[in-house]
Design a protein around this motif. Structure first.
Motif, PDB file in Angstrom:
ATOM      1  N   HIS A   8      -0.779   5.794  -4.046  1.00 35.33           N
ATOM      2  CA  HIS A   8       0.398   4.929  -3.998  1.00 35.33           C
ATOM      3  C   HIS A   8       0.577   4.068  -5.249  1.00 35.33           C
ATOM      4  CE1 HIS A   8       1.661   6.634  -0.412  1.00 35.33           C
ATOM      5  NE2 HIS A   8       2.532   5.692  -0.126  1.00 35.33           N
ATOM      6  N   GLY A  35       2.869  -4.288   0.257  1.00 38.06           N
ATOM      7  CA  GLY A  35       3.931  -3.306   0.499  1.00 38.06           C
ATOM      8  C   GLY A  35       4.479  -3.363   1.908  1.00 38.06           C
ATOM      9  N   ASP A  36       4.440  -2.226   2.586  1.00 40.89           N
ATOM     10  CA  ASP A  36       4.956  -2.094   3.939  1.00 40.89           C
ATOM     11  C   ASP A  36       3.981  -1.217   4.721  1.00 40.89           C
ATOM     12  OD1 ASP A  36       5.581   0.708   3.349  1.00 40.89           O
ATOM     13  OD2 ASP A  36       7.183  -0.106   2.114  1.00 40.89           O
ATOM     14  N   PRO A  37       4.218  -1.037   6.037  1.00 36.14           N
ATOM     15  CA  PRO A  37       3.238  -0.267   6.824  1.00 36.14           C
ATOM     16  C   PRO A  37       2.979   1.139   6.257  1.00 36.14           C
ATOM     17  CG  PRO A  37       4.750  -1.396   8.297  1.00 36.14           C
ATOM     18  CD  PRO A  37       5.262  -1.625   6.899  1.00 36.14           C
ATOM     19  N   GLN A  38       4.024   1.809   5.787  1.00 35.74           N
ATOM     20  CA  GLN A  38       3.831   3.155   5.247  1.00 35.74           C
ATOM     21  C   GLN A  38       2.871   3.134   4.056  1.00 35.74           C
ATOM     22  OE1 GLN A  38       6.796   1.876   6.275  1.00 35.74           O
ATOM     23  NE2 GLN A  38       8.392   3.414   6.429  1.00 35.74           N
ATOM     24  N   VAL A  39       3.031   2.156   3.185  1.00 38.20           N
ATOM     25  CA  VAL A  39       2.153   2.028   2.017  1.00 38.20           C
ATOM     26  C   VAL A  39       0.725   1.748   2.484  1.00 38.20           C
ATOM     27  CG1 VAL A  39       1.634   0.595  -0.009  1.00 38.20           C
ATOM     28  CG2 VAL A  39       3.998   1.255   0.477  1.00 38.20           C
ATOM     29  N   ARG A  40       0.591   0.894   3.501  1.00 34.90           N
ATOM     30  CA  ARG A  40      -0.756   0.516   3.954  1.00 34.90           C
ATOM     31  C   ARG A  40      -1.438   1.643   4.727  1.00 34.90           C
ATOM     32  NH1 ARG A  40       2.200  -4.258   4.963  1.00 34.90           N
ATOM     33  NH2 ARG A  40       2.034  -4.087   7.224  1.00 34.90           N
ATOM     34  N   HIS A  41      -0.679   2.627   5.191  1.00 32.36           N
ATOM     35  CA  HIS A  41      -1.304   3.788   5.833  1.00 32.36           C
ATOM     36  C   HIS A  41      -1.939   4.724   4.824  1.00 32.36           C
ATOM     37  CE1 HIS A  41       1.417   3.275   9.605  1.00 32.36           C
ATOM     38  NE2 HIS A  41       0.218   2.806   9.844  1.00 32.36           N
ATOM     39  N   ALA A  72      11.880  -8.746   1.200  1.00 32.54           N
ATOM     40  CA  ALA A  72      10.822  -8.138   1.982  1.00 32.54           C
ATOM     41  C   ALA A  72      10.256  -6.970   1.195  1.00 32.54           C
ATOM     42  CB  ALA A  72      11.392  -7.631   3.304  1.00 32.54           C
ATOM     43  N   GLN A  73       9.004  -6.662   1.372  1.00 32.09           N
ATOM     44  CA  GLN A  73       8.329  -5.487   0.820  1.00 32.09           C
ATOM     45  C   GLN A  73       8.012  -5.614  -0.669  1.00 32.09           C
ATOM     46  OE1 GLN A  73      10.452  -2.287  -0.658  1.00 32.09           O
ATOM     47  NE2 GLN A  73       9.487  -0.694   0.542  1.00 32.09           N
TER      48      GLN A  73
END
Ligand SMILES: Cc1cc2nc3c(=O)[nH]c(=O)nc-3n(C[C@H](O)[C@H](O)[C@H](O)COP(=O)(O)OP(=O)(O)OC[C@H]3O[C@@H](n4cnc5c(N)ncnc54)[C@H](O)[C@@H]3O)c2cc1C
Ligand code: FES
Ligand code: FES
Lengths: 153, 274
Positions: B35, B102-108, B189-190
Motif C-alpha cells: 500500500h 488511511g481507511d479500513p481497506q488500507v488497514r486490511h 476523512a481518510q
C-alpha cells in the motif's frame, strides 16, 4: 504467470503478467464488471471487493497477491434473485443515485458490519471513510447501513 | 495505471527472501502489503525489475510478549495491530495511531513493518514508535541486528535497512501504566496527516514523535527535555518545531506546520495528563 483464485465460489484461473492488477483480473479475465474503477489510485473505494472476507481496494493489489485466495465481488452477494440484506437496505433507503460508487460502498459496508455488527452512526461514517460518493451526500448510505445492521440484530 | 513489467518472486520464508535479495541486488524490491509500493509503481515512480513478495510470510505476523518488551512481527497488518489486546493494553498509543491510518481497506492490507521500512515522514506509525522508544530487528545475510528507532530513519524515505536486508520485528518497551495521545490533523476523512503528534507519558519518561515535520520522522527532543525538567505542557510545547524543517505544500505552508506542531503537541501533552 498462472494465477488461480476462487471468485464468488467459482474457481477462476488465467495466465497473466505479474503486473496485472486484481481489479483488471476480475473485470477483464473473469469478466465480472460489477466492480468499478474510479480513481485508480487507492482513494475512492469504487473497486472495493473482499479477499478472504475483508474489504480491500482491488486497484491496489496485484492479481498474484490473490493467488489461492477467496475473493468475493458485488456479483457474489445476492442469493439468486434475493438481494443481500445490504443491497436490499440500499434499495429501500434510496442510497444511490448514479450508482457508480455503489458496488464498492456495499462491499465496504458488508465488511464493516462483519467487524462492527452494531455500529453507531459515527462508526458507520468512519468505517466508510475509504469510499467516496459524488452524488448522495452520504446521508442515505449511512441510513442504509444502519438499517441493515438493525435487520441483522 | 499499470506498473512497468517486472519479474515476480514469492518468498516462502525469511531466509528465502534474503537469498532472493542477495541474488537480485538493487534490482529487487520487497513487497509486503503493497500500500505504499504499488501506488508508487503505478505512478511509475518506482520501477523495480524484480518484486519479492513477502506478504505470505505469516510466521512474521504476530504480537507477543517477551519480558518487558512487546514484540510485533514486521508483517503484522495494521488491522491486527489496531485490534490486538496486547497492543492496546501495553502500548495503547500504537493502537490509536494505527486506527488512524488511511481507511479500513488500507488497514486490511498494509503492514507495520512496511510502514516503518518505507520511512515516510508523513506516516503516522514512525512517530508513534519514536514516542514509545521502540527498536527494529533487521535480518541480513550475516545475522540479525537491533536498531533503536533514533538510528533507524536516515533521510526522506530512507532507513538503515540495507538492500540485502529484511525488517523482521518491531520491539517496544511495555508501558501499561503510560498515558498517551495521538493527535492527527487533517482536513478530510481518510487523508494523511498535515501534521501529527504522538505523545506518551510514563512516570517521568516522556516521548514525543512528530508526523510530517521534517524530511524524516522526528523526535521533539526539546519538548521531552522540558517536560522532564518540570515545564508545563504549554511551555514545553512551545519548542515543538524548533530546529525542524517541515515541507510547505498546498495543504500547509512551513509556518502553519510549525504552528500546528506546537498546538498539537500541547493538546497531546494535556490529553496525556501533563
Ligand atoms: C489510500 C491510502 C491511504 C493511506 N493513509 C495512510 C495514513 O493516513 N497514515 C499512514 O501512516 N499511512 C497511510 N498509508 C500507507 C499505509 O500505511 C501503508 O500500508 C504502509 O505505509 C506501507 O506498508 P505496506 O505493508 O503496504 O508496505 P509496502 O508498500 O509493501 O512496502 C513499502 C516499502 O517498504 C519496504 N518493505 C516492506 N516491508 C519490508 C520489510 N519487512 N523489510 C524491509 N523492507 C520492507 C518495501 O520494499 C517498500 O519499499 C496509506 C496508504 C494508502 C494506499
Ligand atoms: S479505483 Fe480503487 S480506490 Fe479508486
Ligand atoms: S451514487 Fe453516484 S457516486 Fe455514489
Amino acid at each position: 504467470m498462472h494465477v488461480s483464485m476462487t471468485i464468488n465460489g467459482a474457481d477462476v484461473s488465467h495466465d497473466v503478467e505479474p503486473r496485472t492488477l486484481l481489479v483488471h483480473f476480475i473485470r477483464e479475465d473473469a469478466g465480472l464488471t460489477g466492480t468499478n474503477i474510479g480513481c485508480d489510485s487507492s482513494s475512492c473505494g469504487a473497486c472495493t471487493i473482499h479477499v478472504n472476507g475483508e474489504a480491500v481496494k482491488s486497484c491496489t493489489m496485484l492479481a498474484v497477491q490473490a493467488d489461492g485466495q477467496d475473493v468475493t465481488t458485488i456479483e457474489g452477494l445476492a442469493d439468486g434473485e434475493t438481494l443481500h440484506p445490504m443491497q436490499q437496505a440500499f434499495h429501500e433507503c434510496h442510497a444511490l443515485q448514479c450508482g457508480y460508487c455503489t458496488p464498492g460502498m456495499v462491499m465496504a459496508a458488508v465488511s464493516l458490519l462483519d467487524e462492527v455488527p452494531d455500529p453507531t452512526e459515527a462508526e458507520v461514517r468512519e468505517g466508510l471513510e475509504g469510499n467516496l460518493c459524488r452524488c448522495t451526500g452520504y446521508h442515505n448510505i449511512v441510513a442504509a447501513v444502519l438499517q441493515a445492521a438493525g435487520g441483522a440484530r | 495505471m499499470i506498473p512497468v513489467a517486472f519479474e515476480y518472486e514469492l518468498a516462502t520464508s525469511a531466509e528465502h527472501a534474503l537469498s532472493l535479495l542477495a541474488e537480485h541486488g538493487d534490482e529487487a524490491k520487497l513487497l509486503a502489503g503493497g500500500h505504499s509500493l504499488l501506488p508508487l509503481m503505478k505512478y511509475r515512480l518506482a520501477t523495480p525489475a524484480v518484486v519479492v513478495d513477502i506478504g505470505r510470510l505469516t510466521d512474521l505476523s504476530y504480537v507477543r510478549e517477551d519480558g518487558d518488551v512487546l514484540a510485533i512481527g514486521a508483517l503484522t497488518r495494521h488491522r491486527d495491530v489496531e485490534t490486538s489486546d496486547l497492543v492496546r493494553s501495553h502500548v495503547g498509543l500504537l493502537a490509536a495511531a494505527t486506527s488512524k491510518v488511511g481507511d479500513p481497506q488500507v488497514r486490511h492490507r498494509g503492514t507495520l513493518g512496511g510502514a516503518l521500512a518505507h520511512g515516510d515522514p508523513a506516516s503516522d506509525l514512525p512517530a508513534a514508535i519514536i514516542a514509545l522508544g521502540g527498536s527494529m530487528v533487521i535480518q541480513g545475510p550475516s545475522g540479525s541486528r537491533e536498531v533503536p528507532v533514533d538510528d533507524f530513519f536516515t533521510g526522506f524515505l530512507e532507513t538503515t535497512i540495507g538492500e540485502d536486508e529484511l525488517l523482521t520485528e518491531v520491539r517496544i518497551p511495555k508501558a501499561p501504566e503510560a498515558t498517551w495521545s495521538f493527535q492527527k490533523f487533517n482536513r478530510r476523512a481518510q487523508d494523511w496527516a498535515i501534521v501529527g503528534a504522538a505523545v506518551m507519558v510514563d512516570g517521568d519518561r516522556c516521548g514525543v514523535g512528530l508526523v510530517n515535520m521534517d524530511s524524516r520522522p522526528v523526535r521533539a527532543g526539546g519538548v521531552e527535555a522540558a517536560i522532564a525538567s518540570g515545564a508545563s505542557a504549554a511551555d514545553a510545547a512551545a519548542s515543538a518545531a524548533d530546529g525542524l524543517e517541515p515541507p510547505g505544500d498546498l495543504n500547509a505552508g512551513v509556518d502553519y506546520r510549525c504552528h500546528l506542531a506546537r498546538v498539537l503537541t500541547r493538546r497531546g501533552l494535556e490529553e496525556a495528563g501533563r
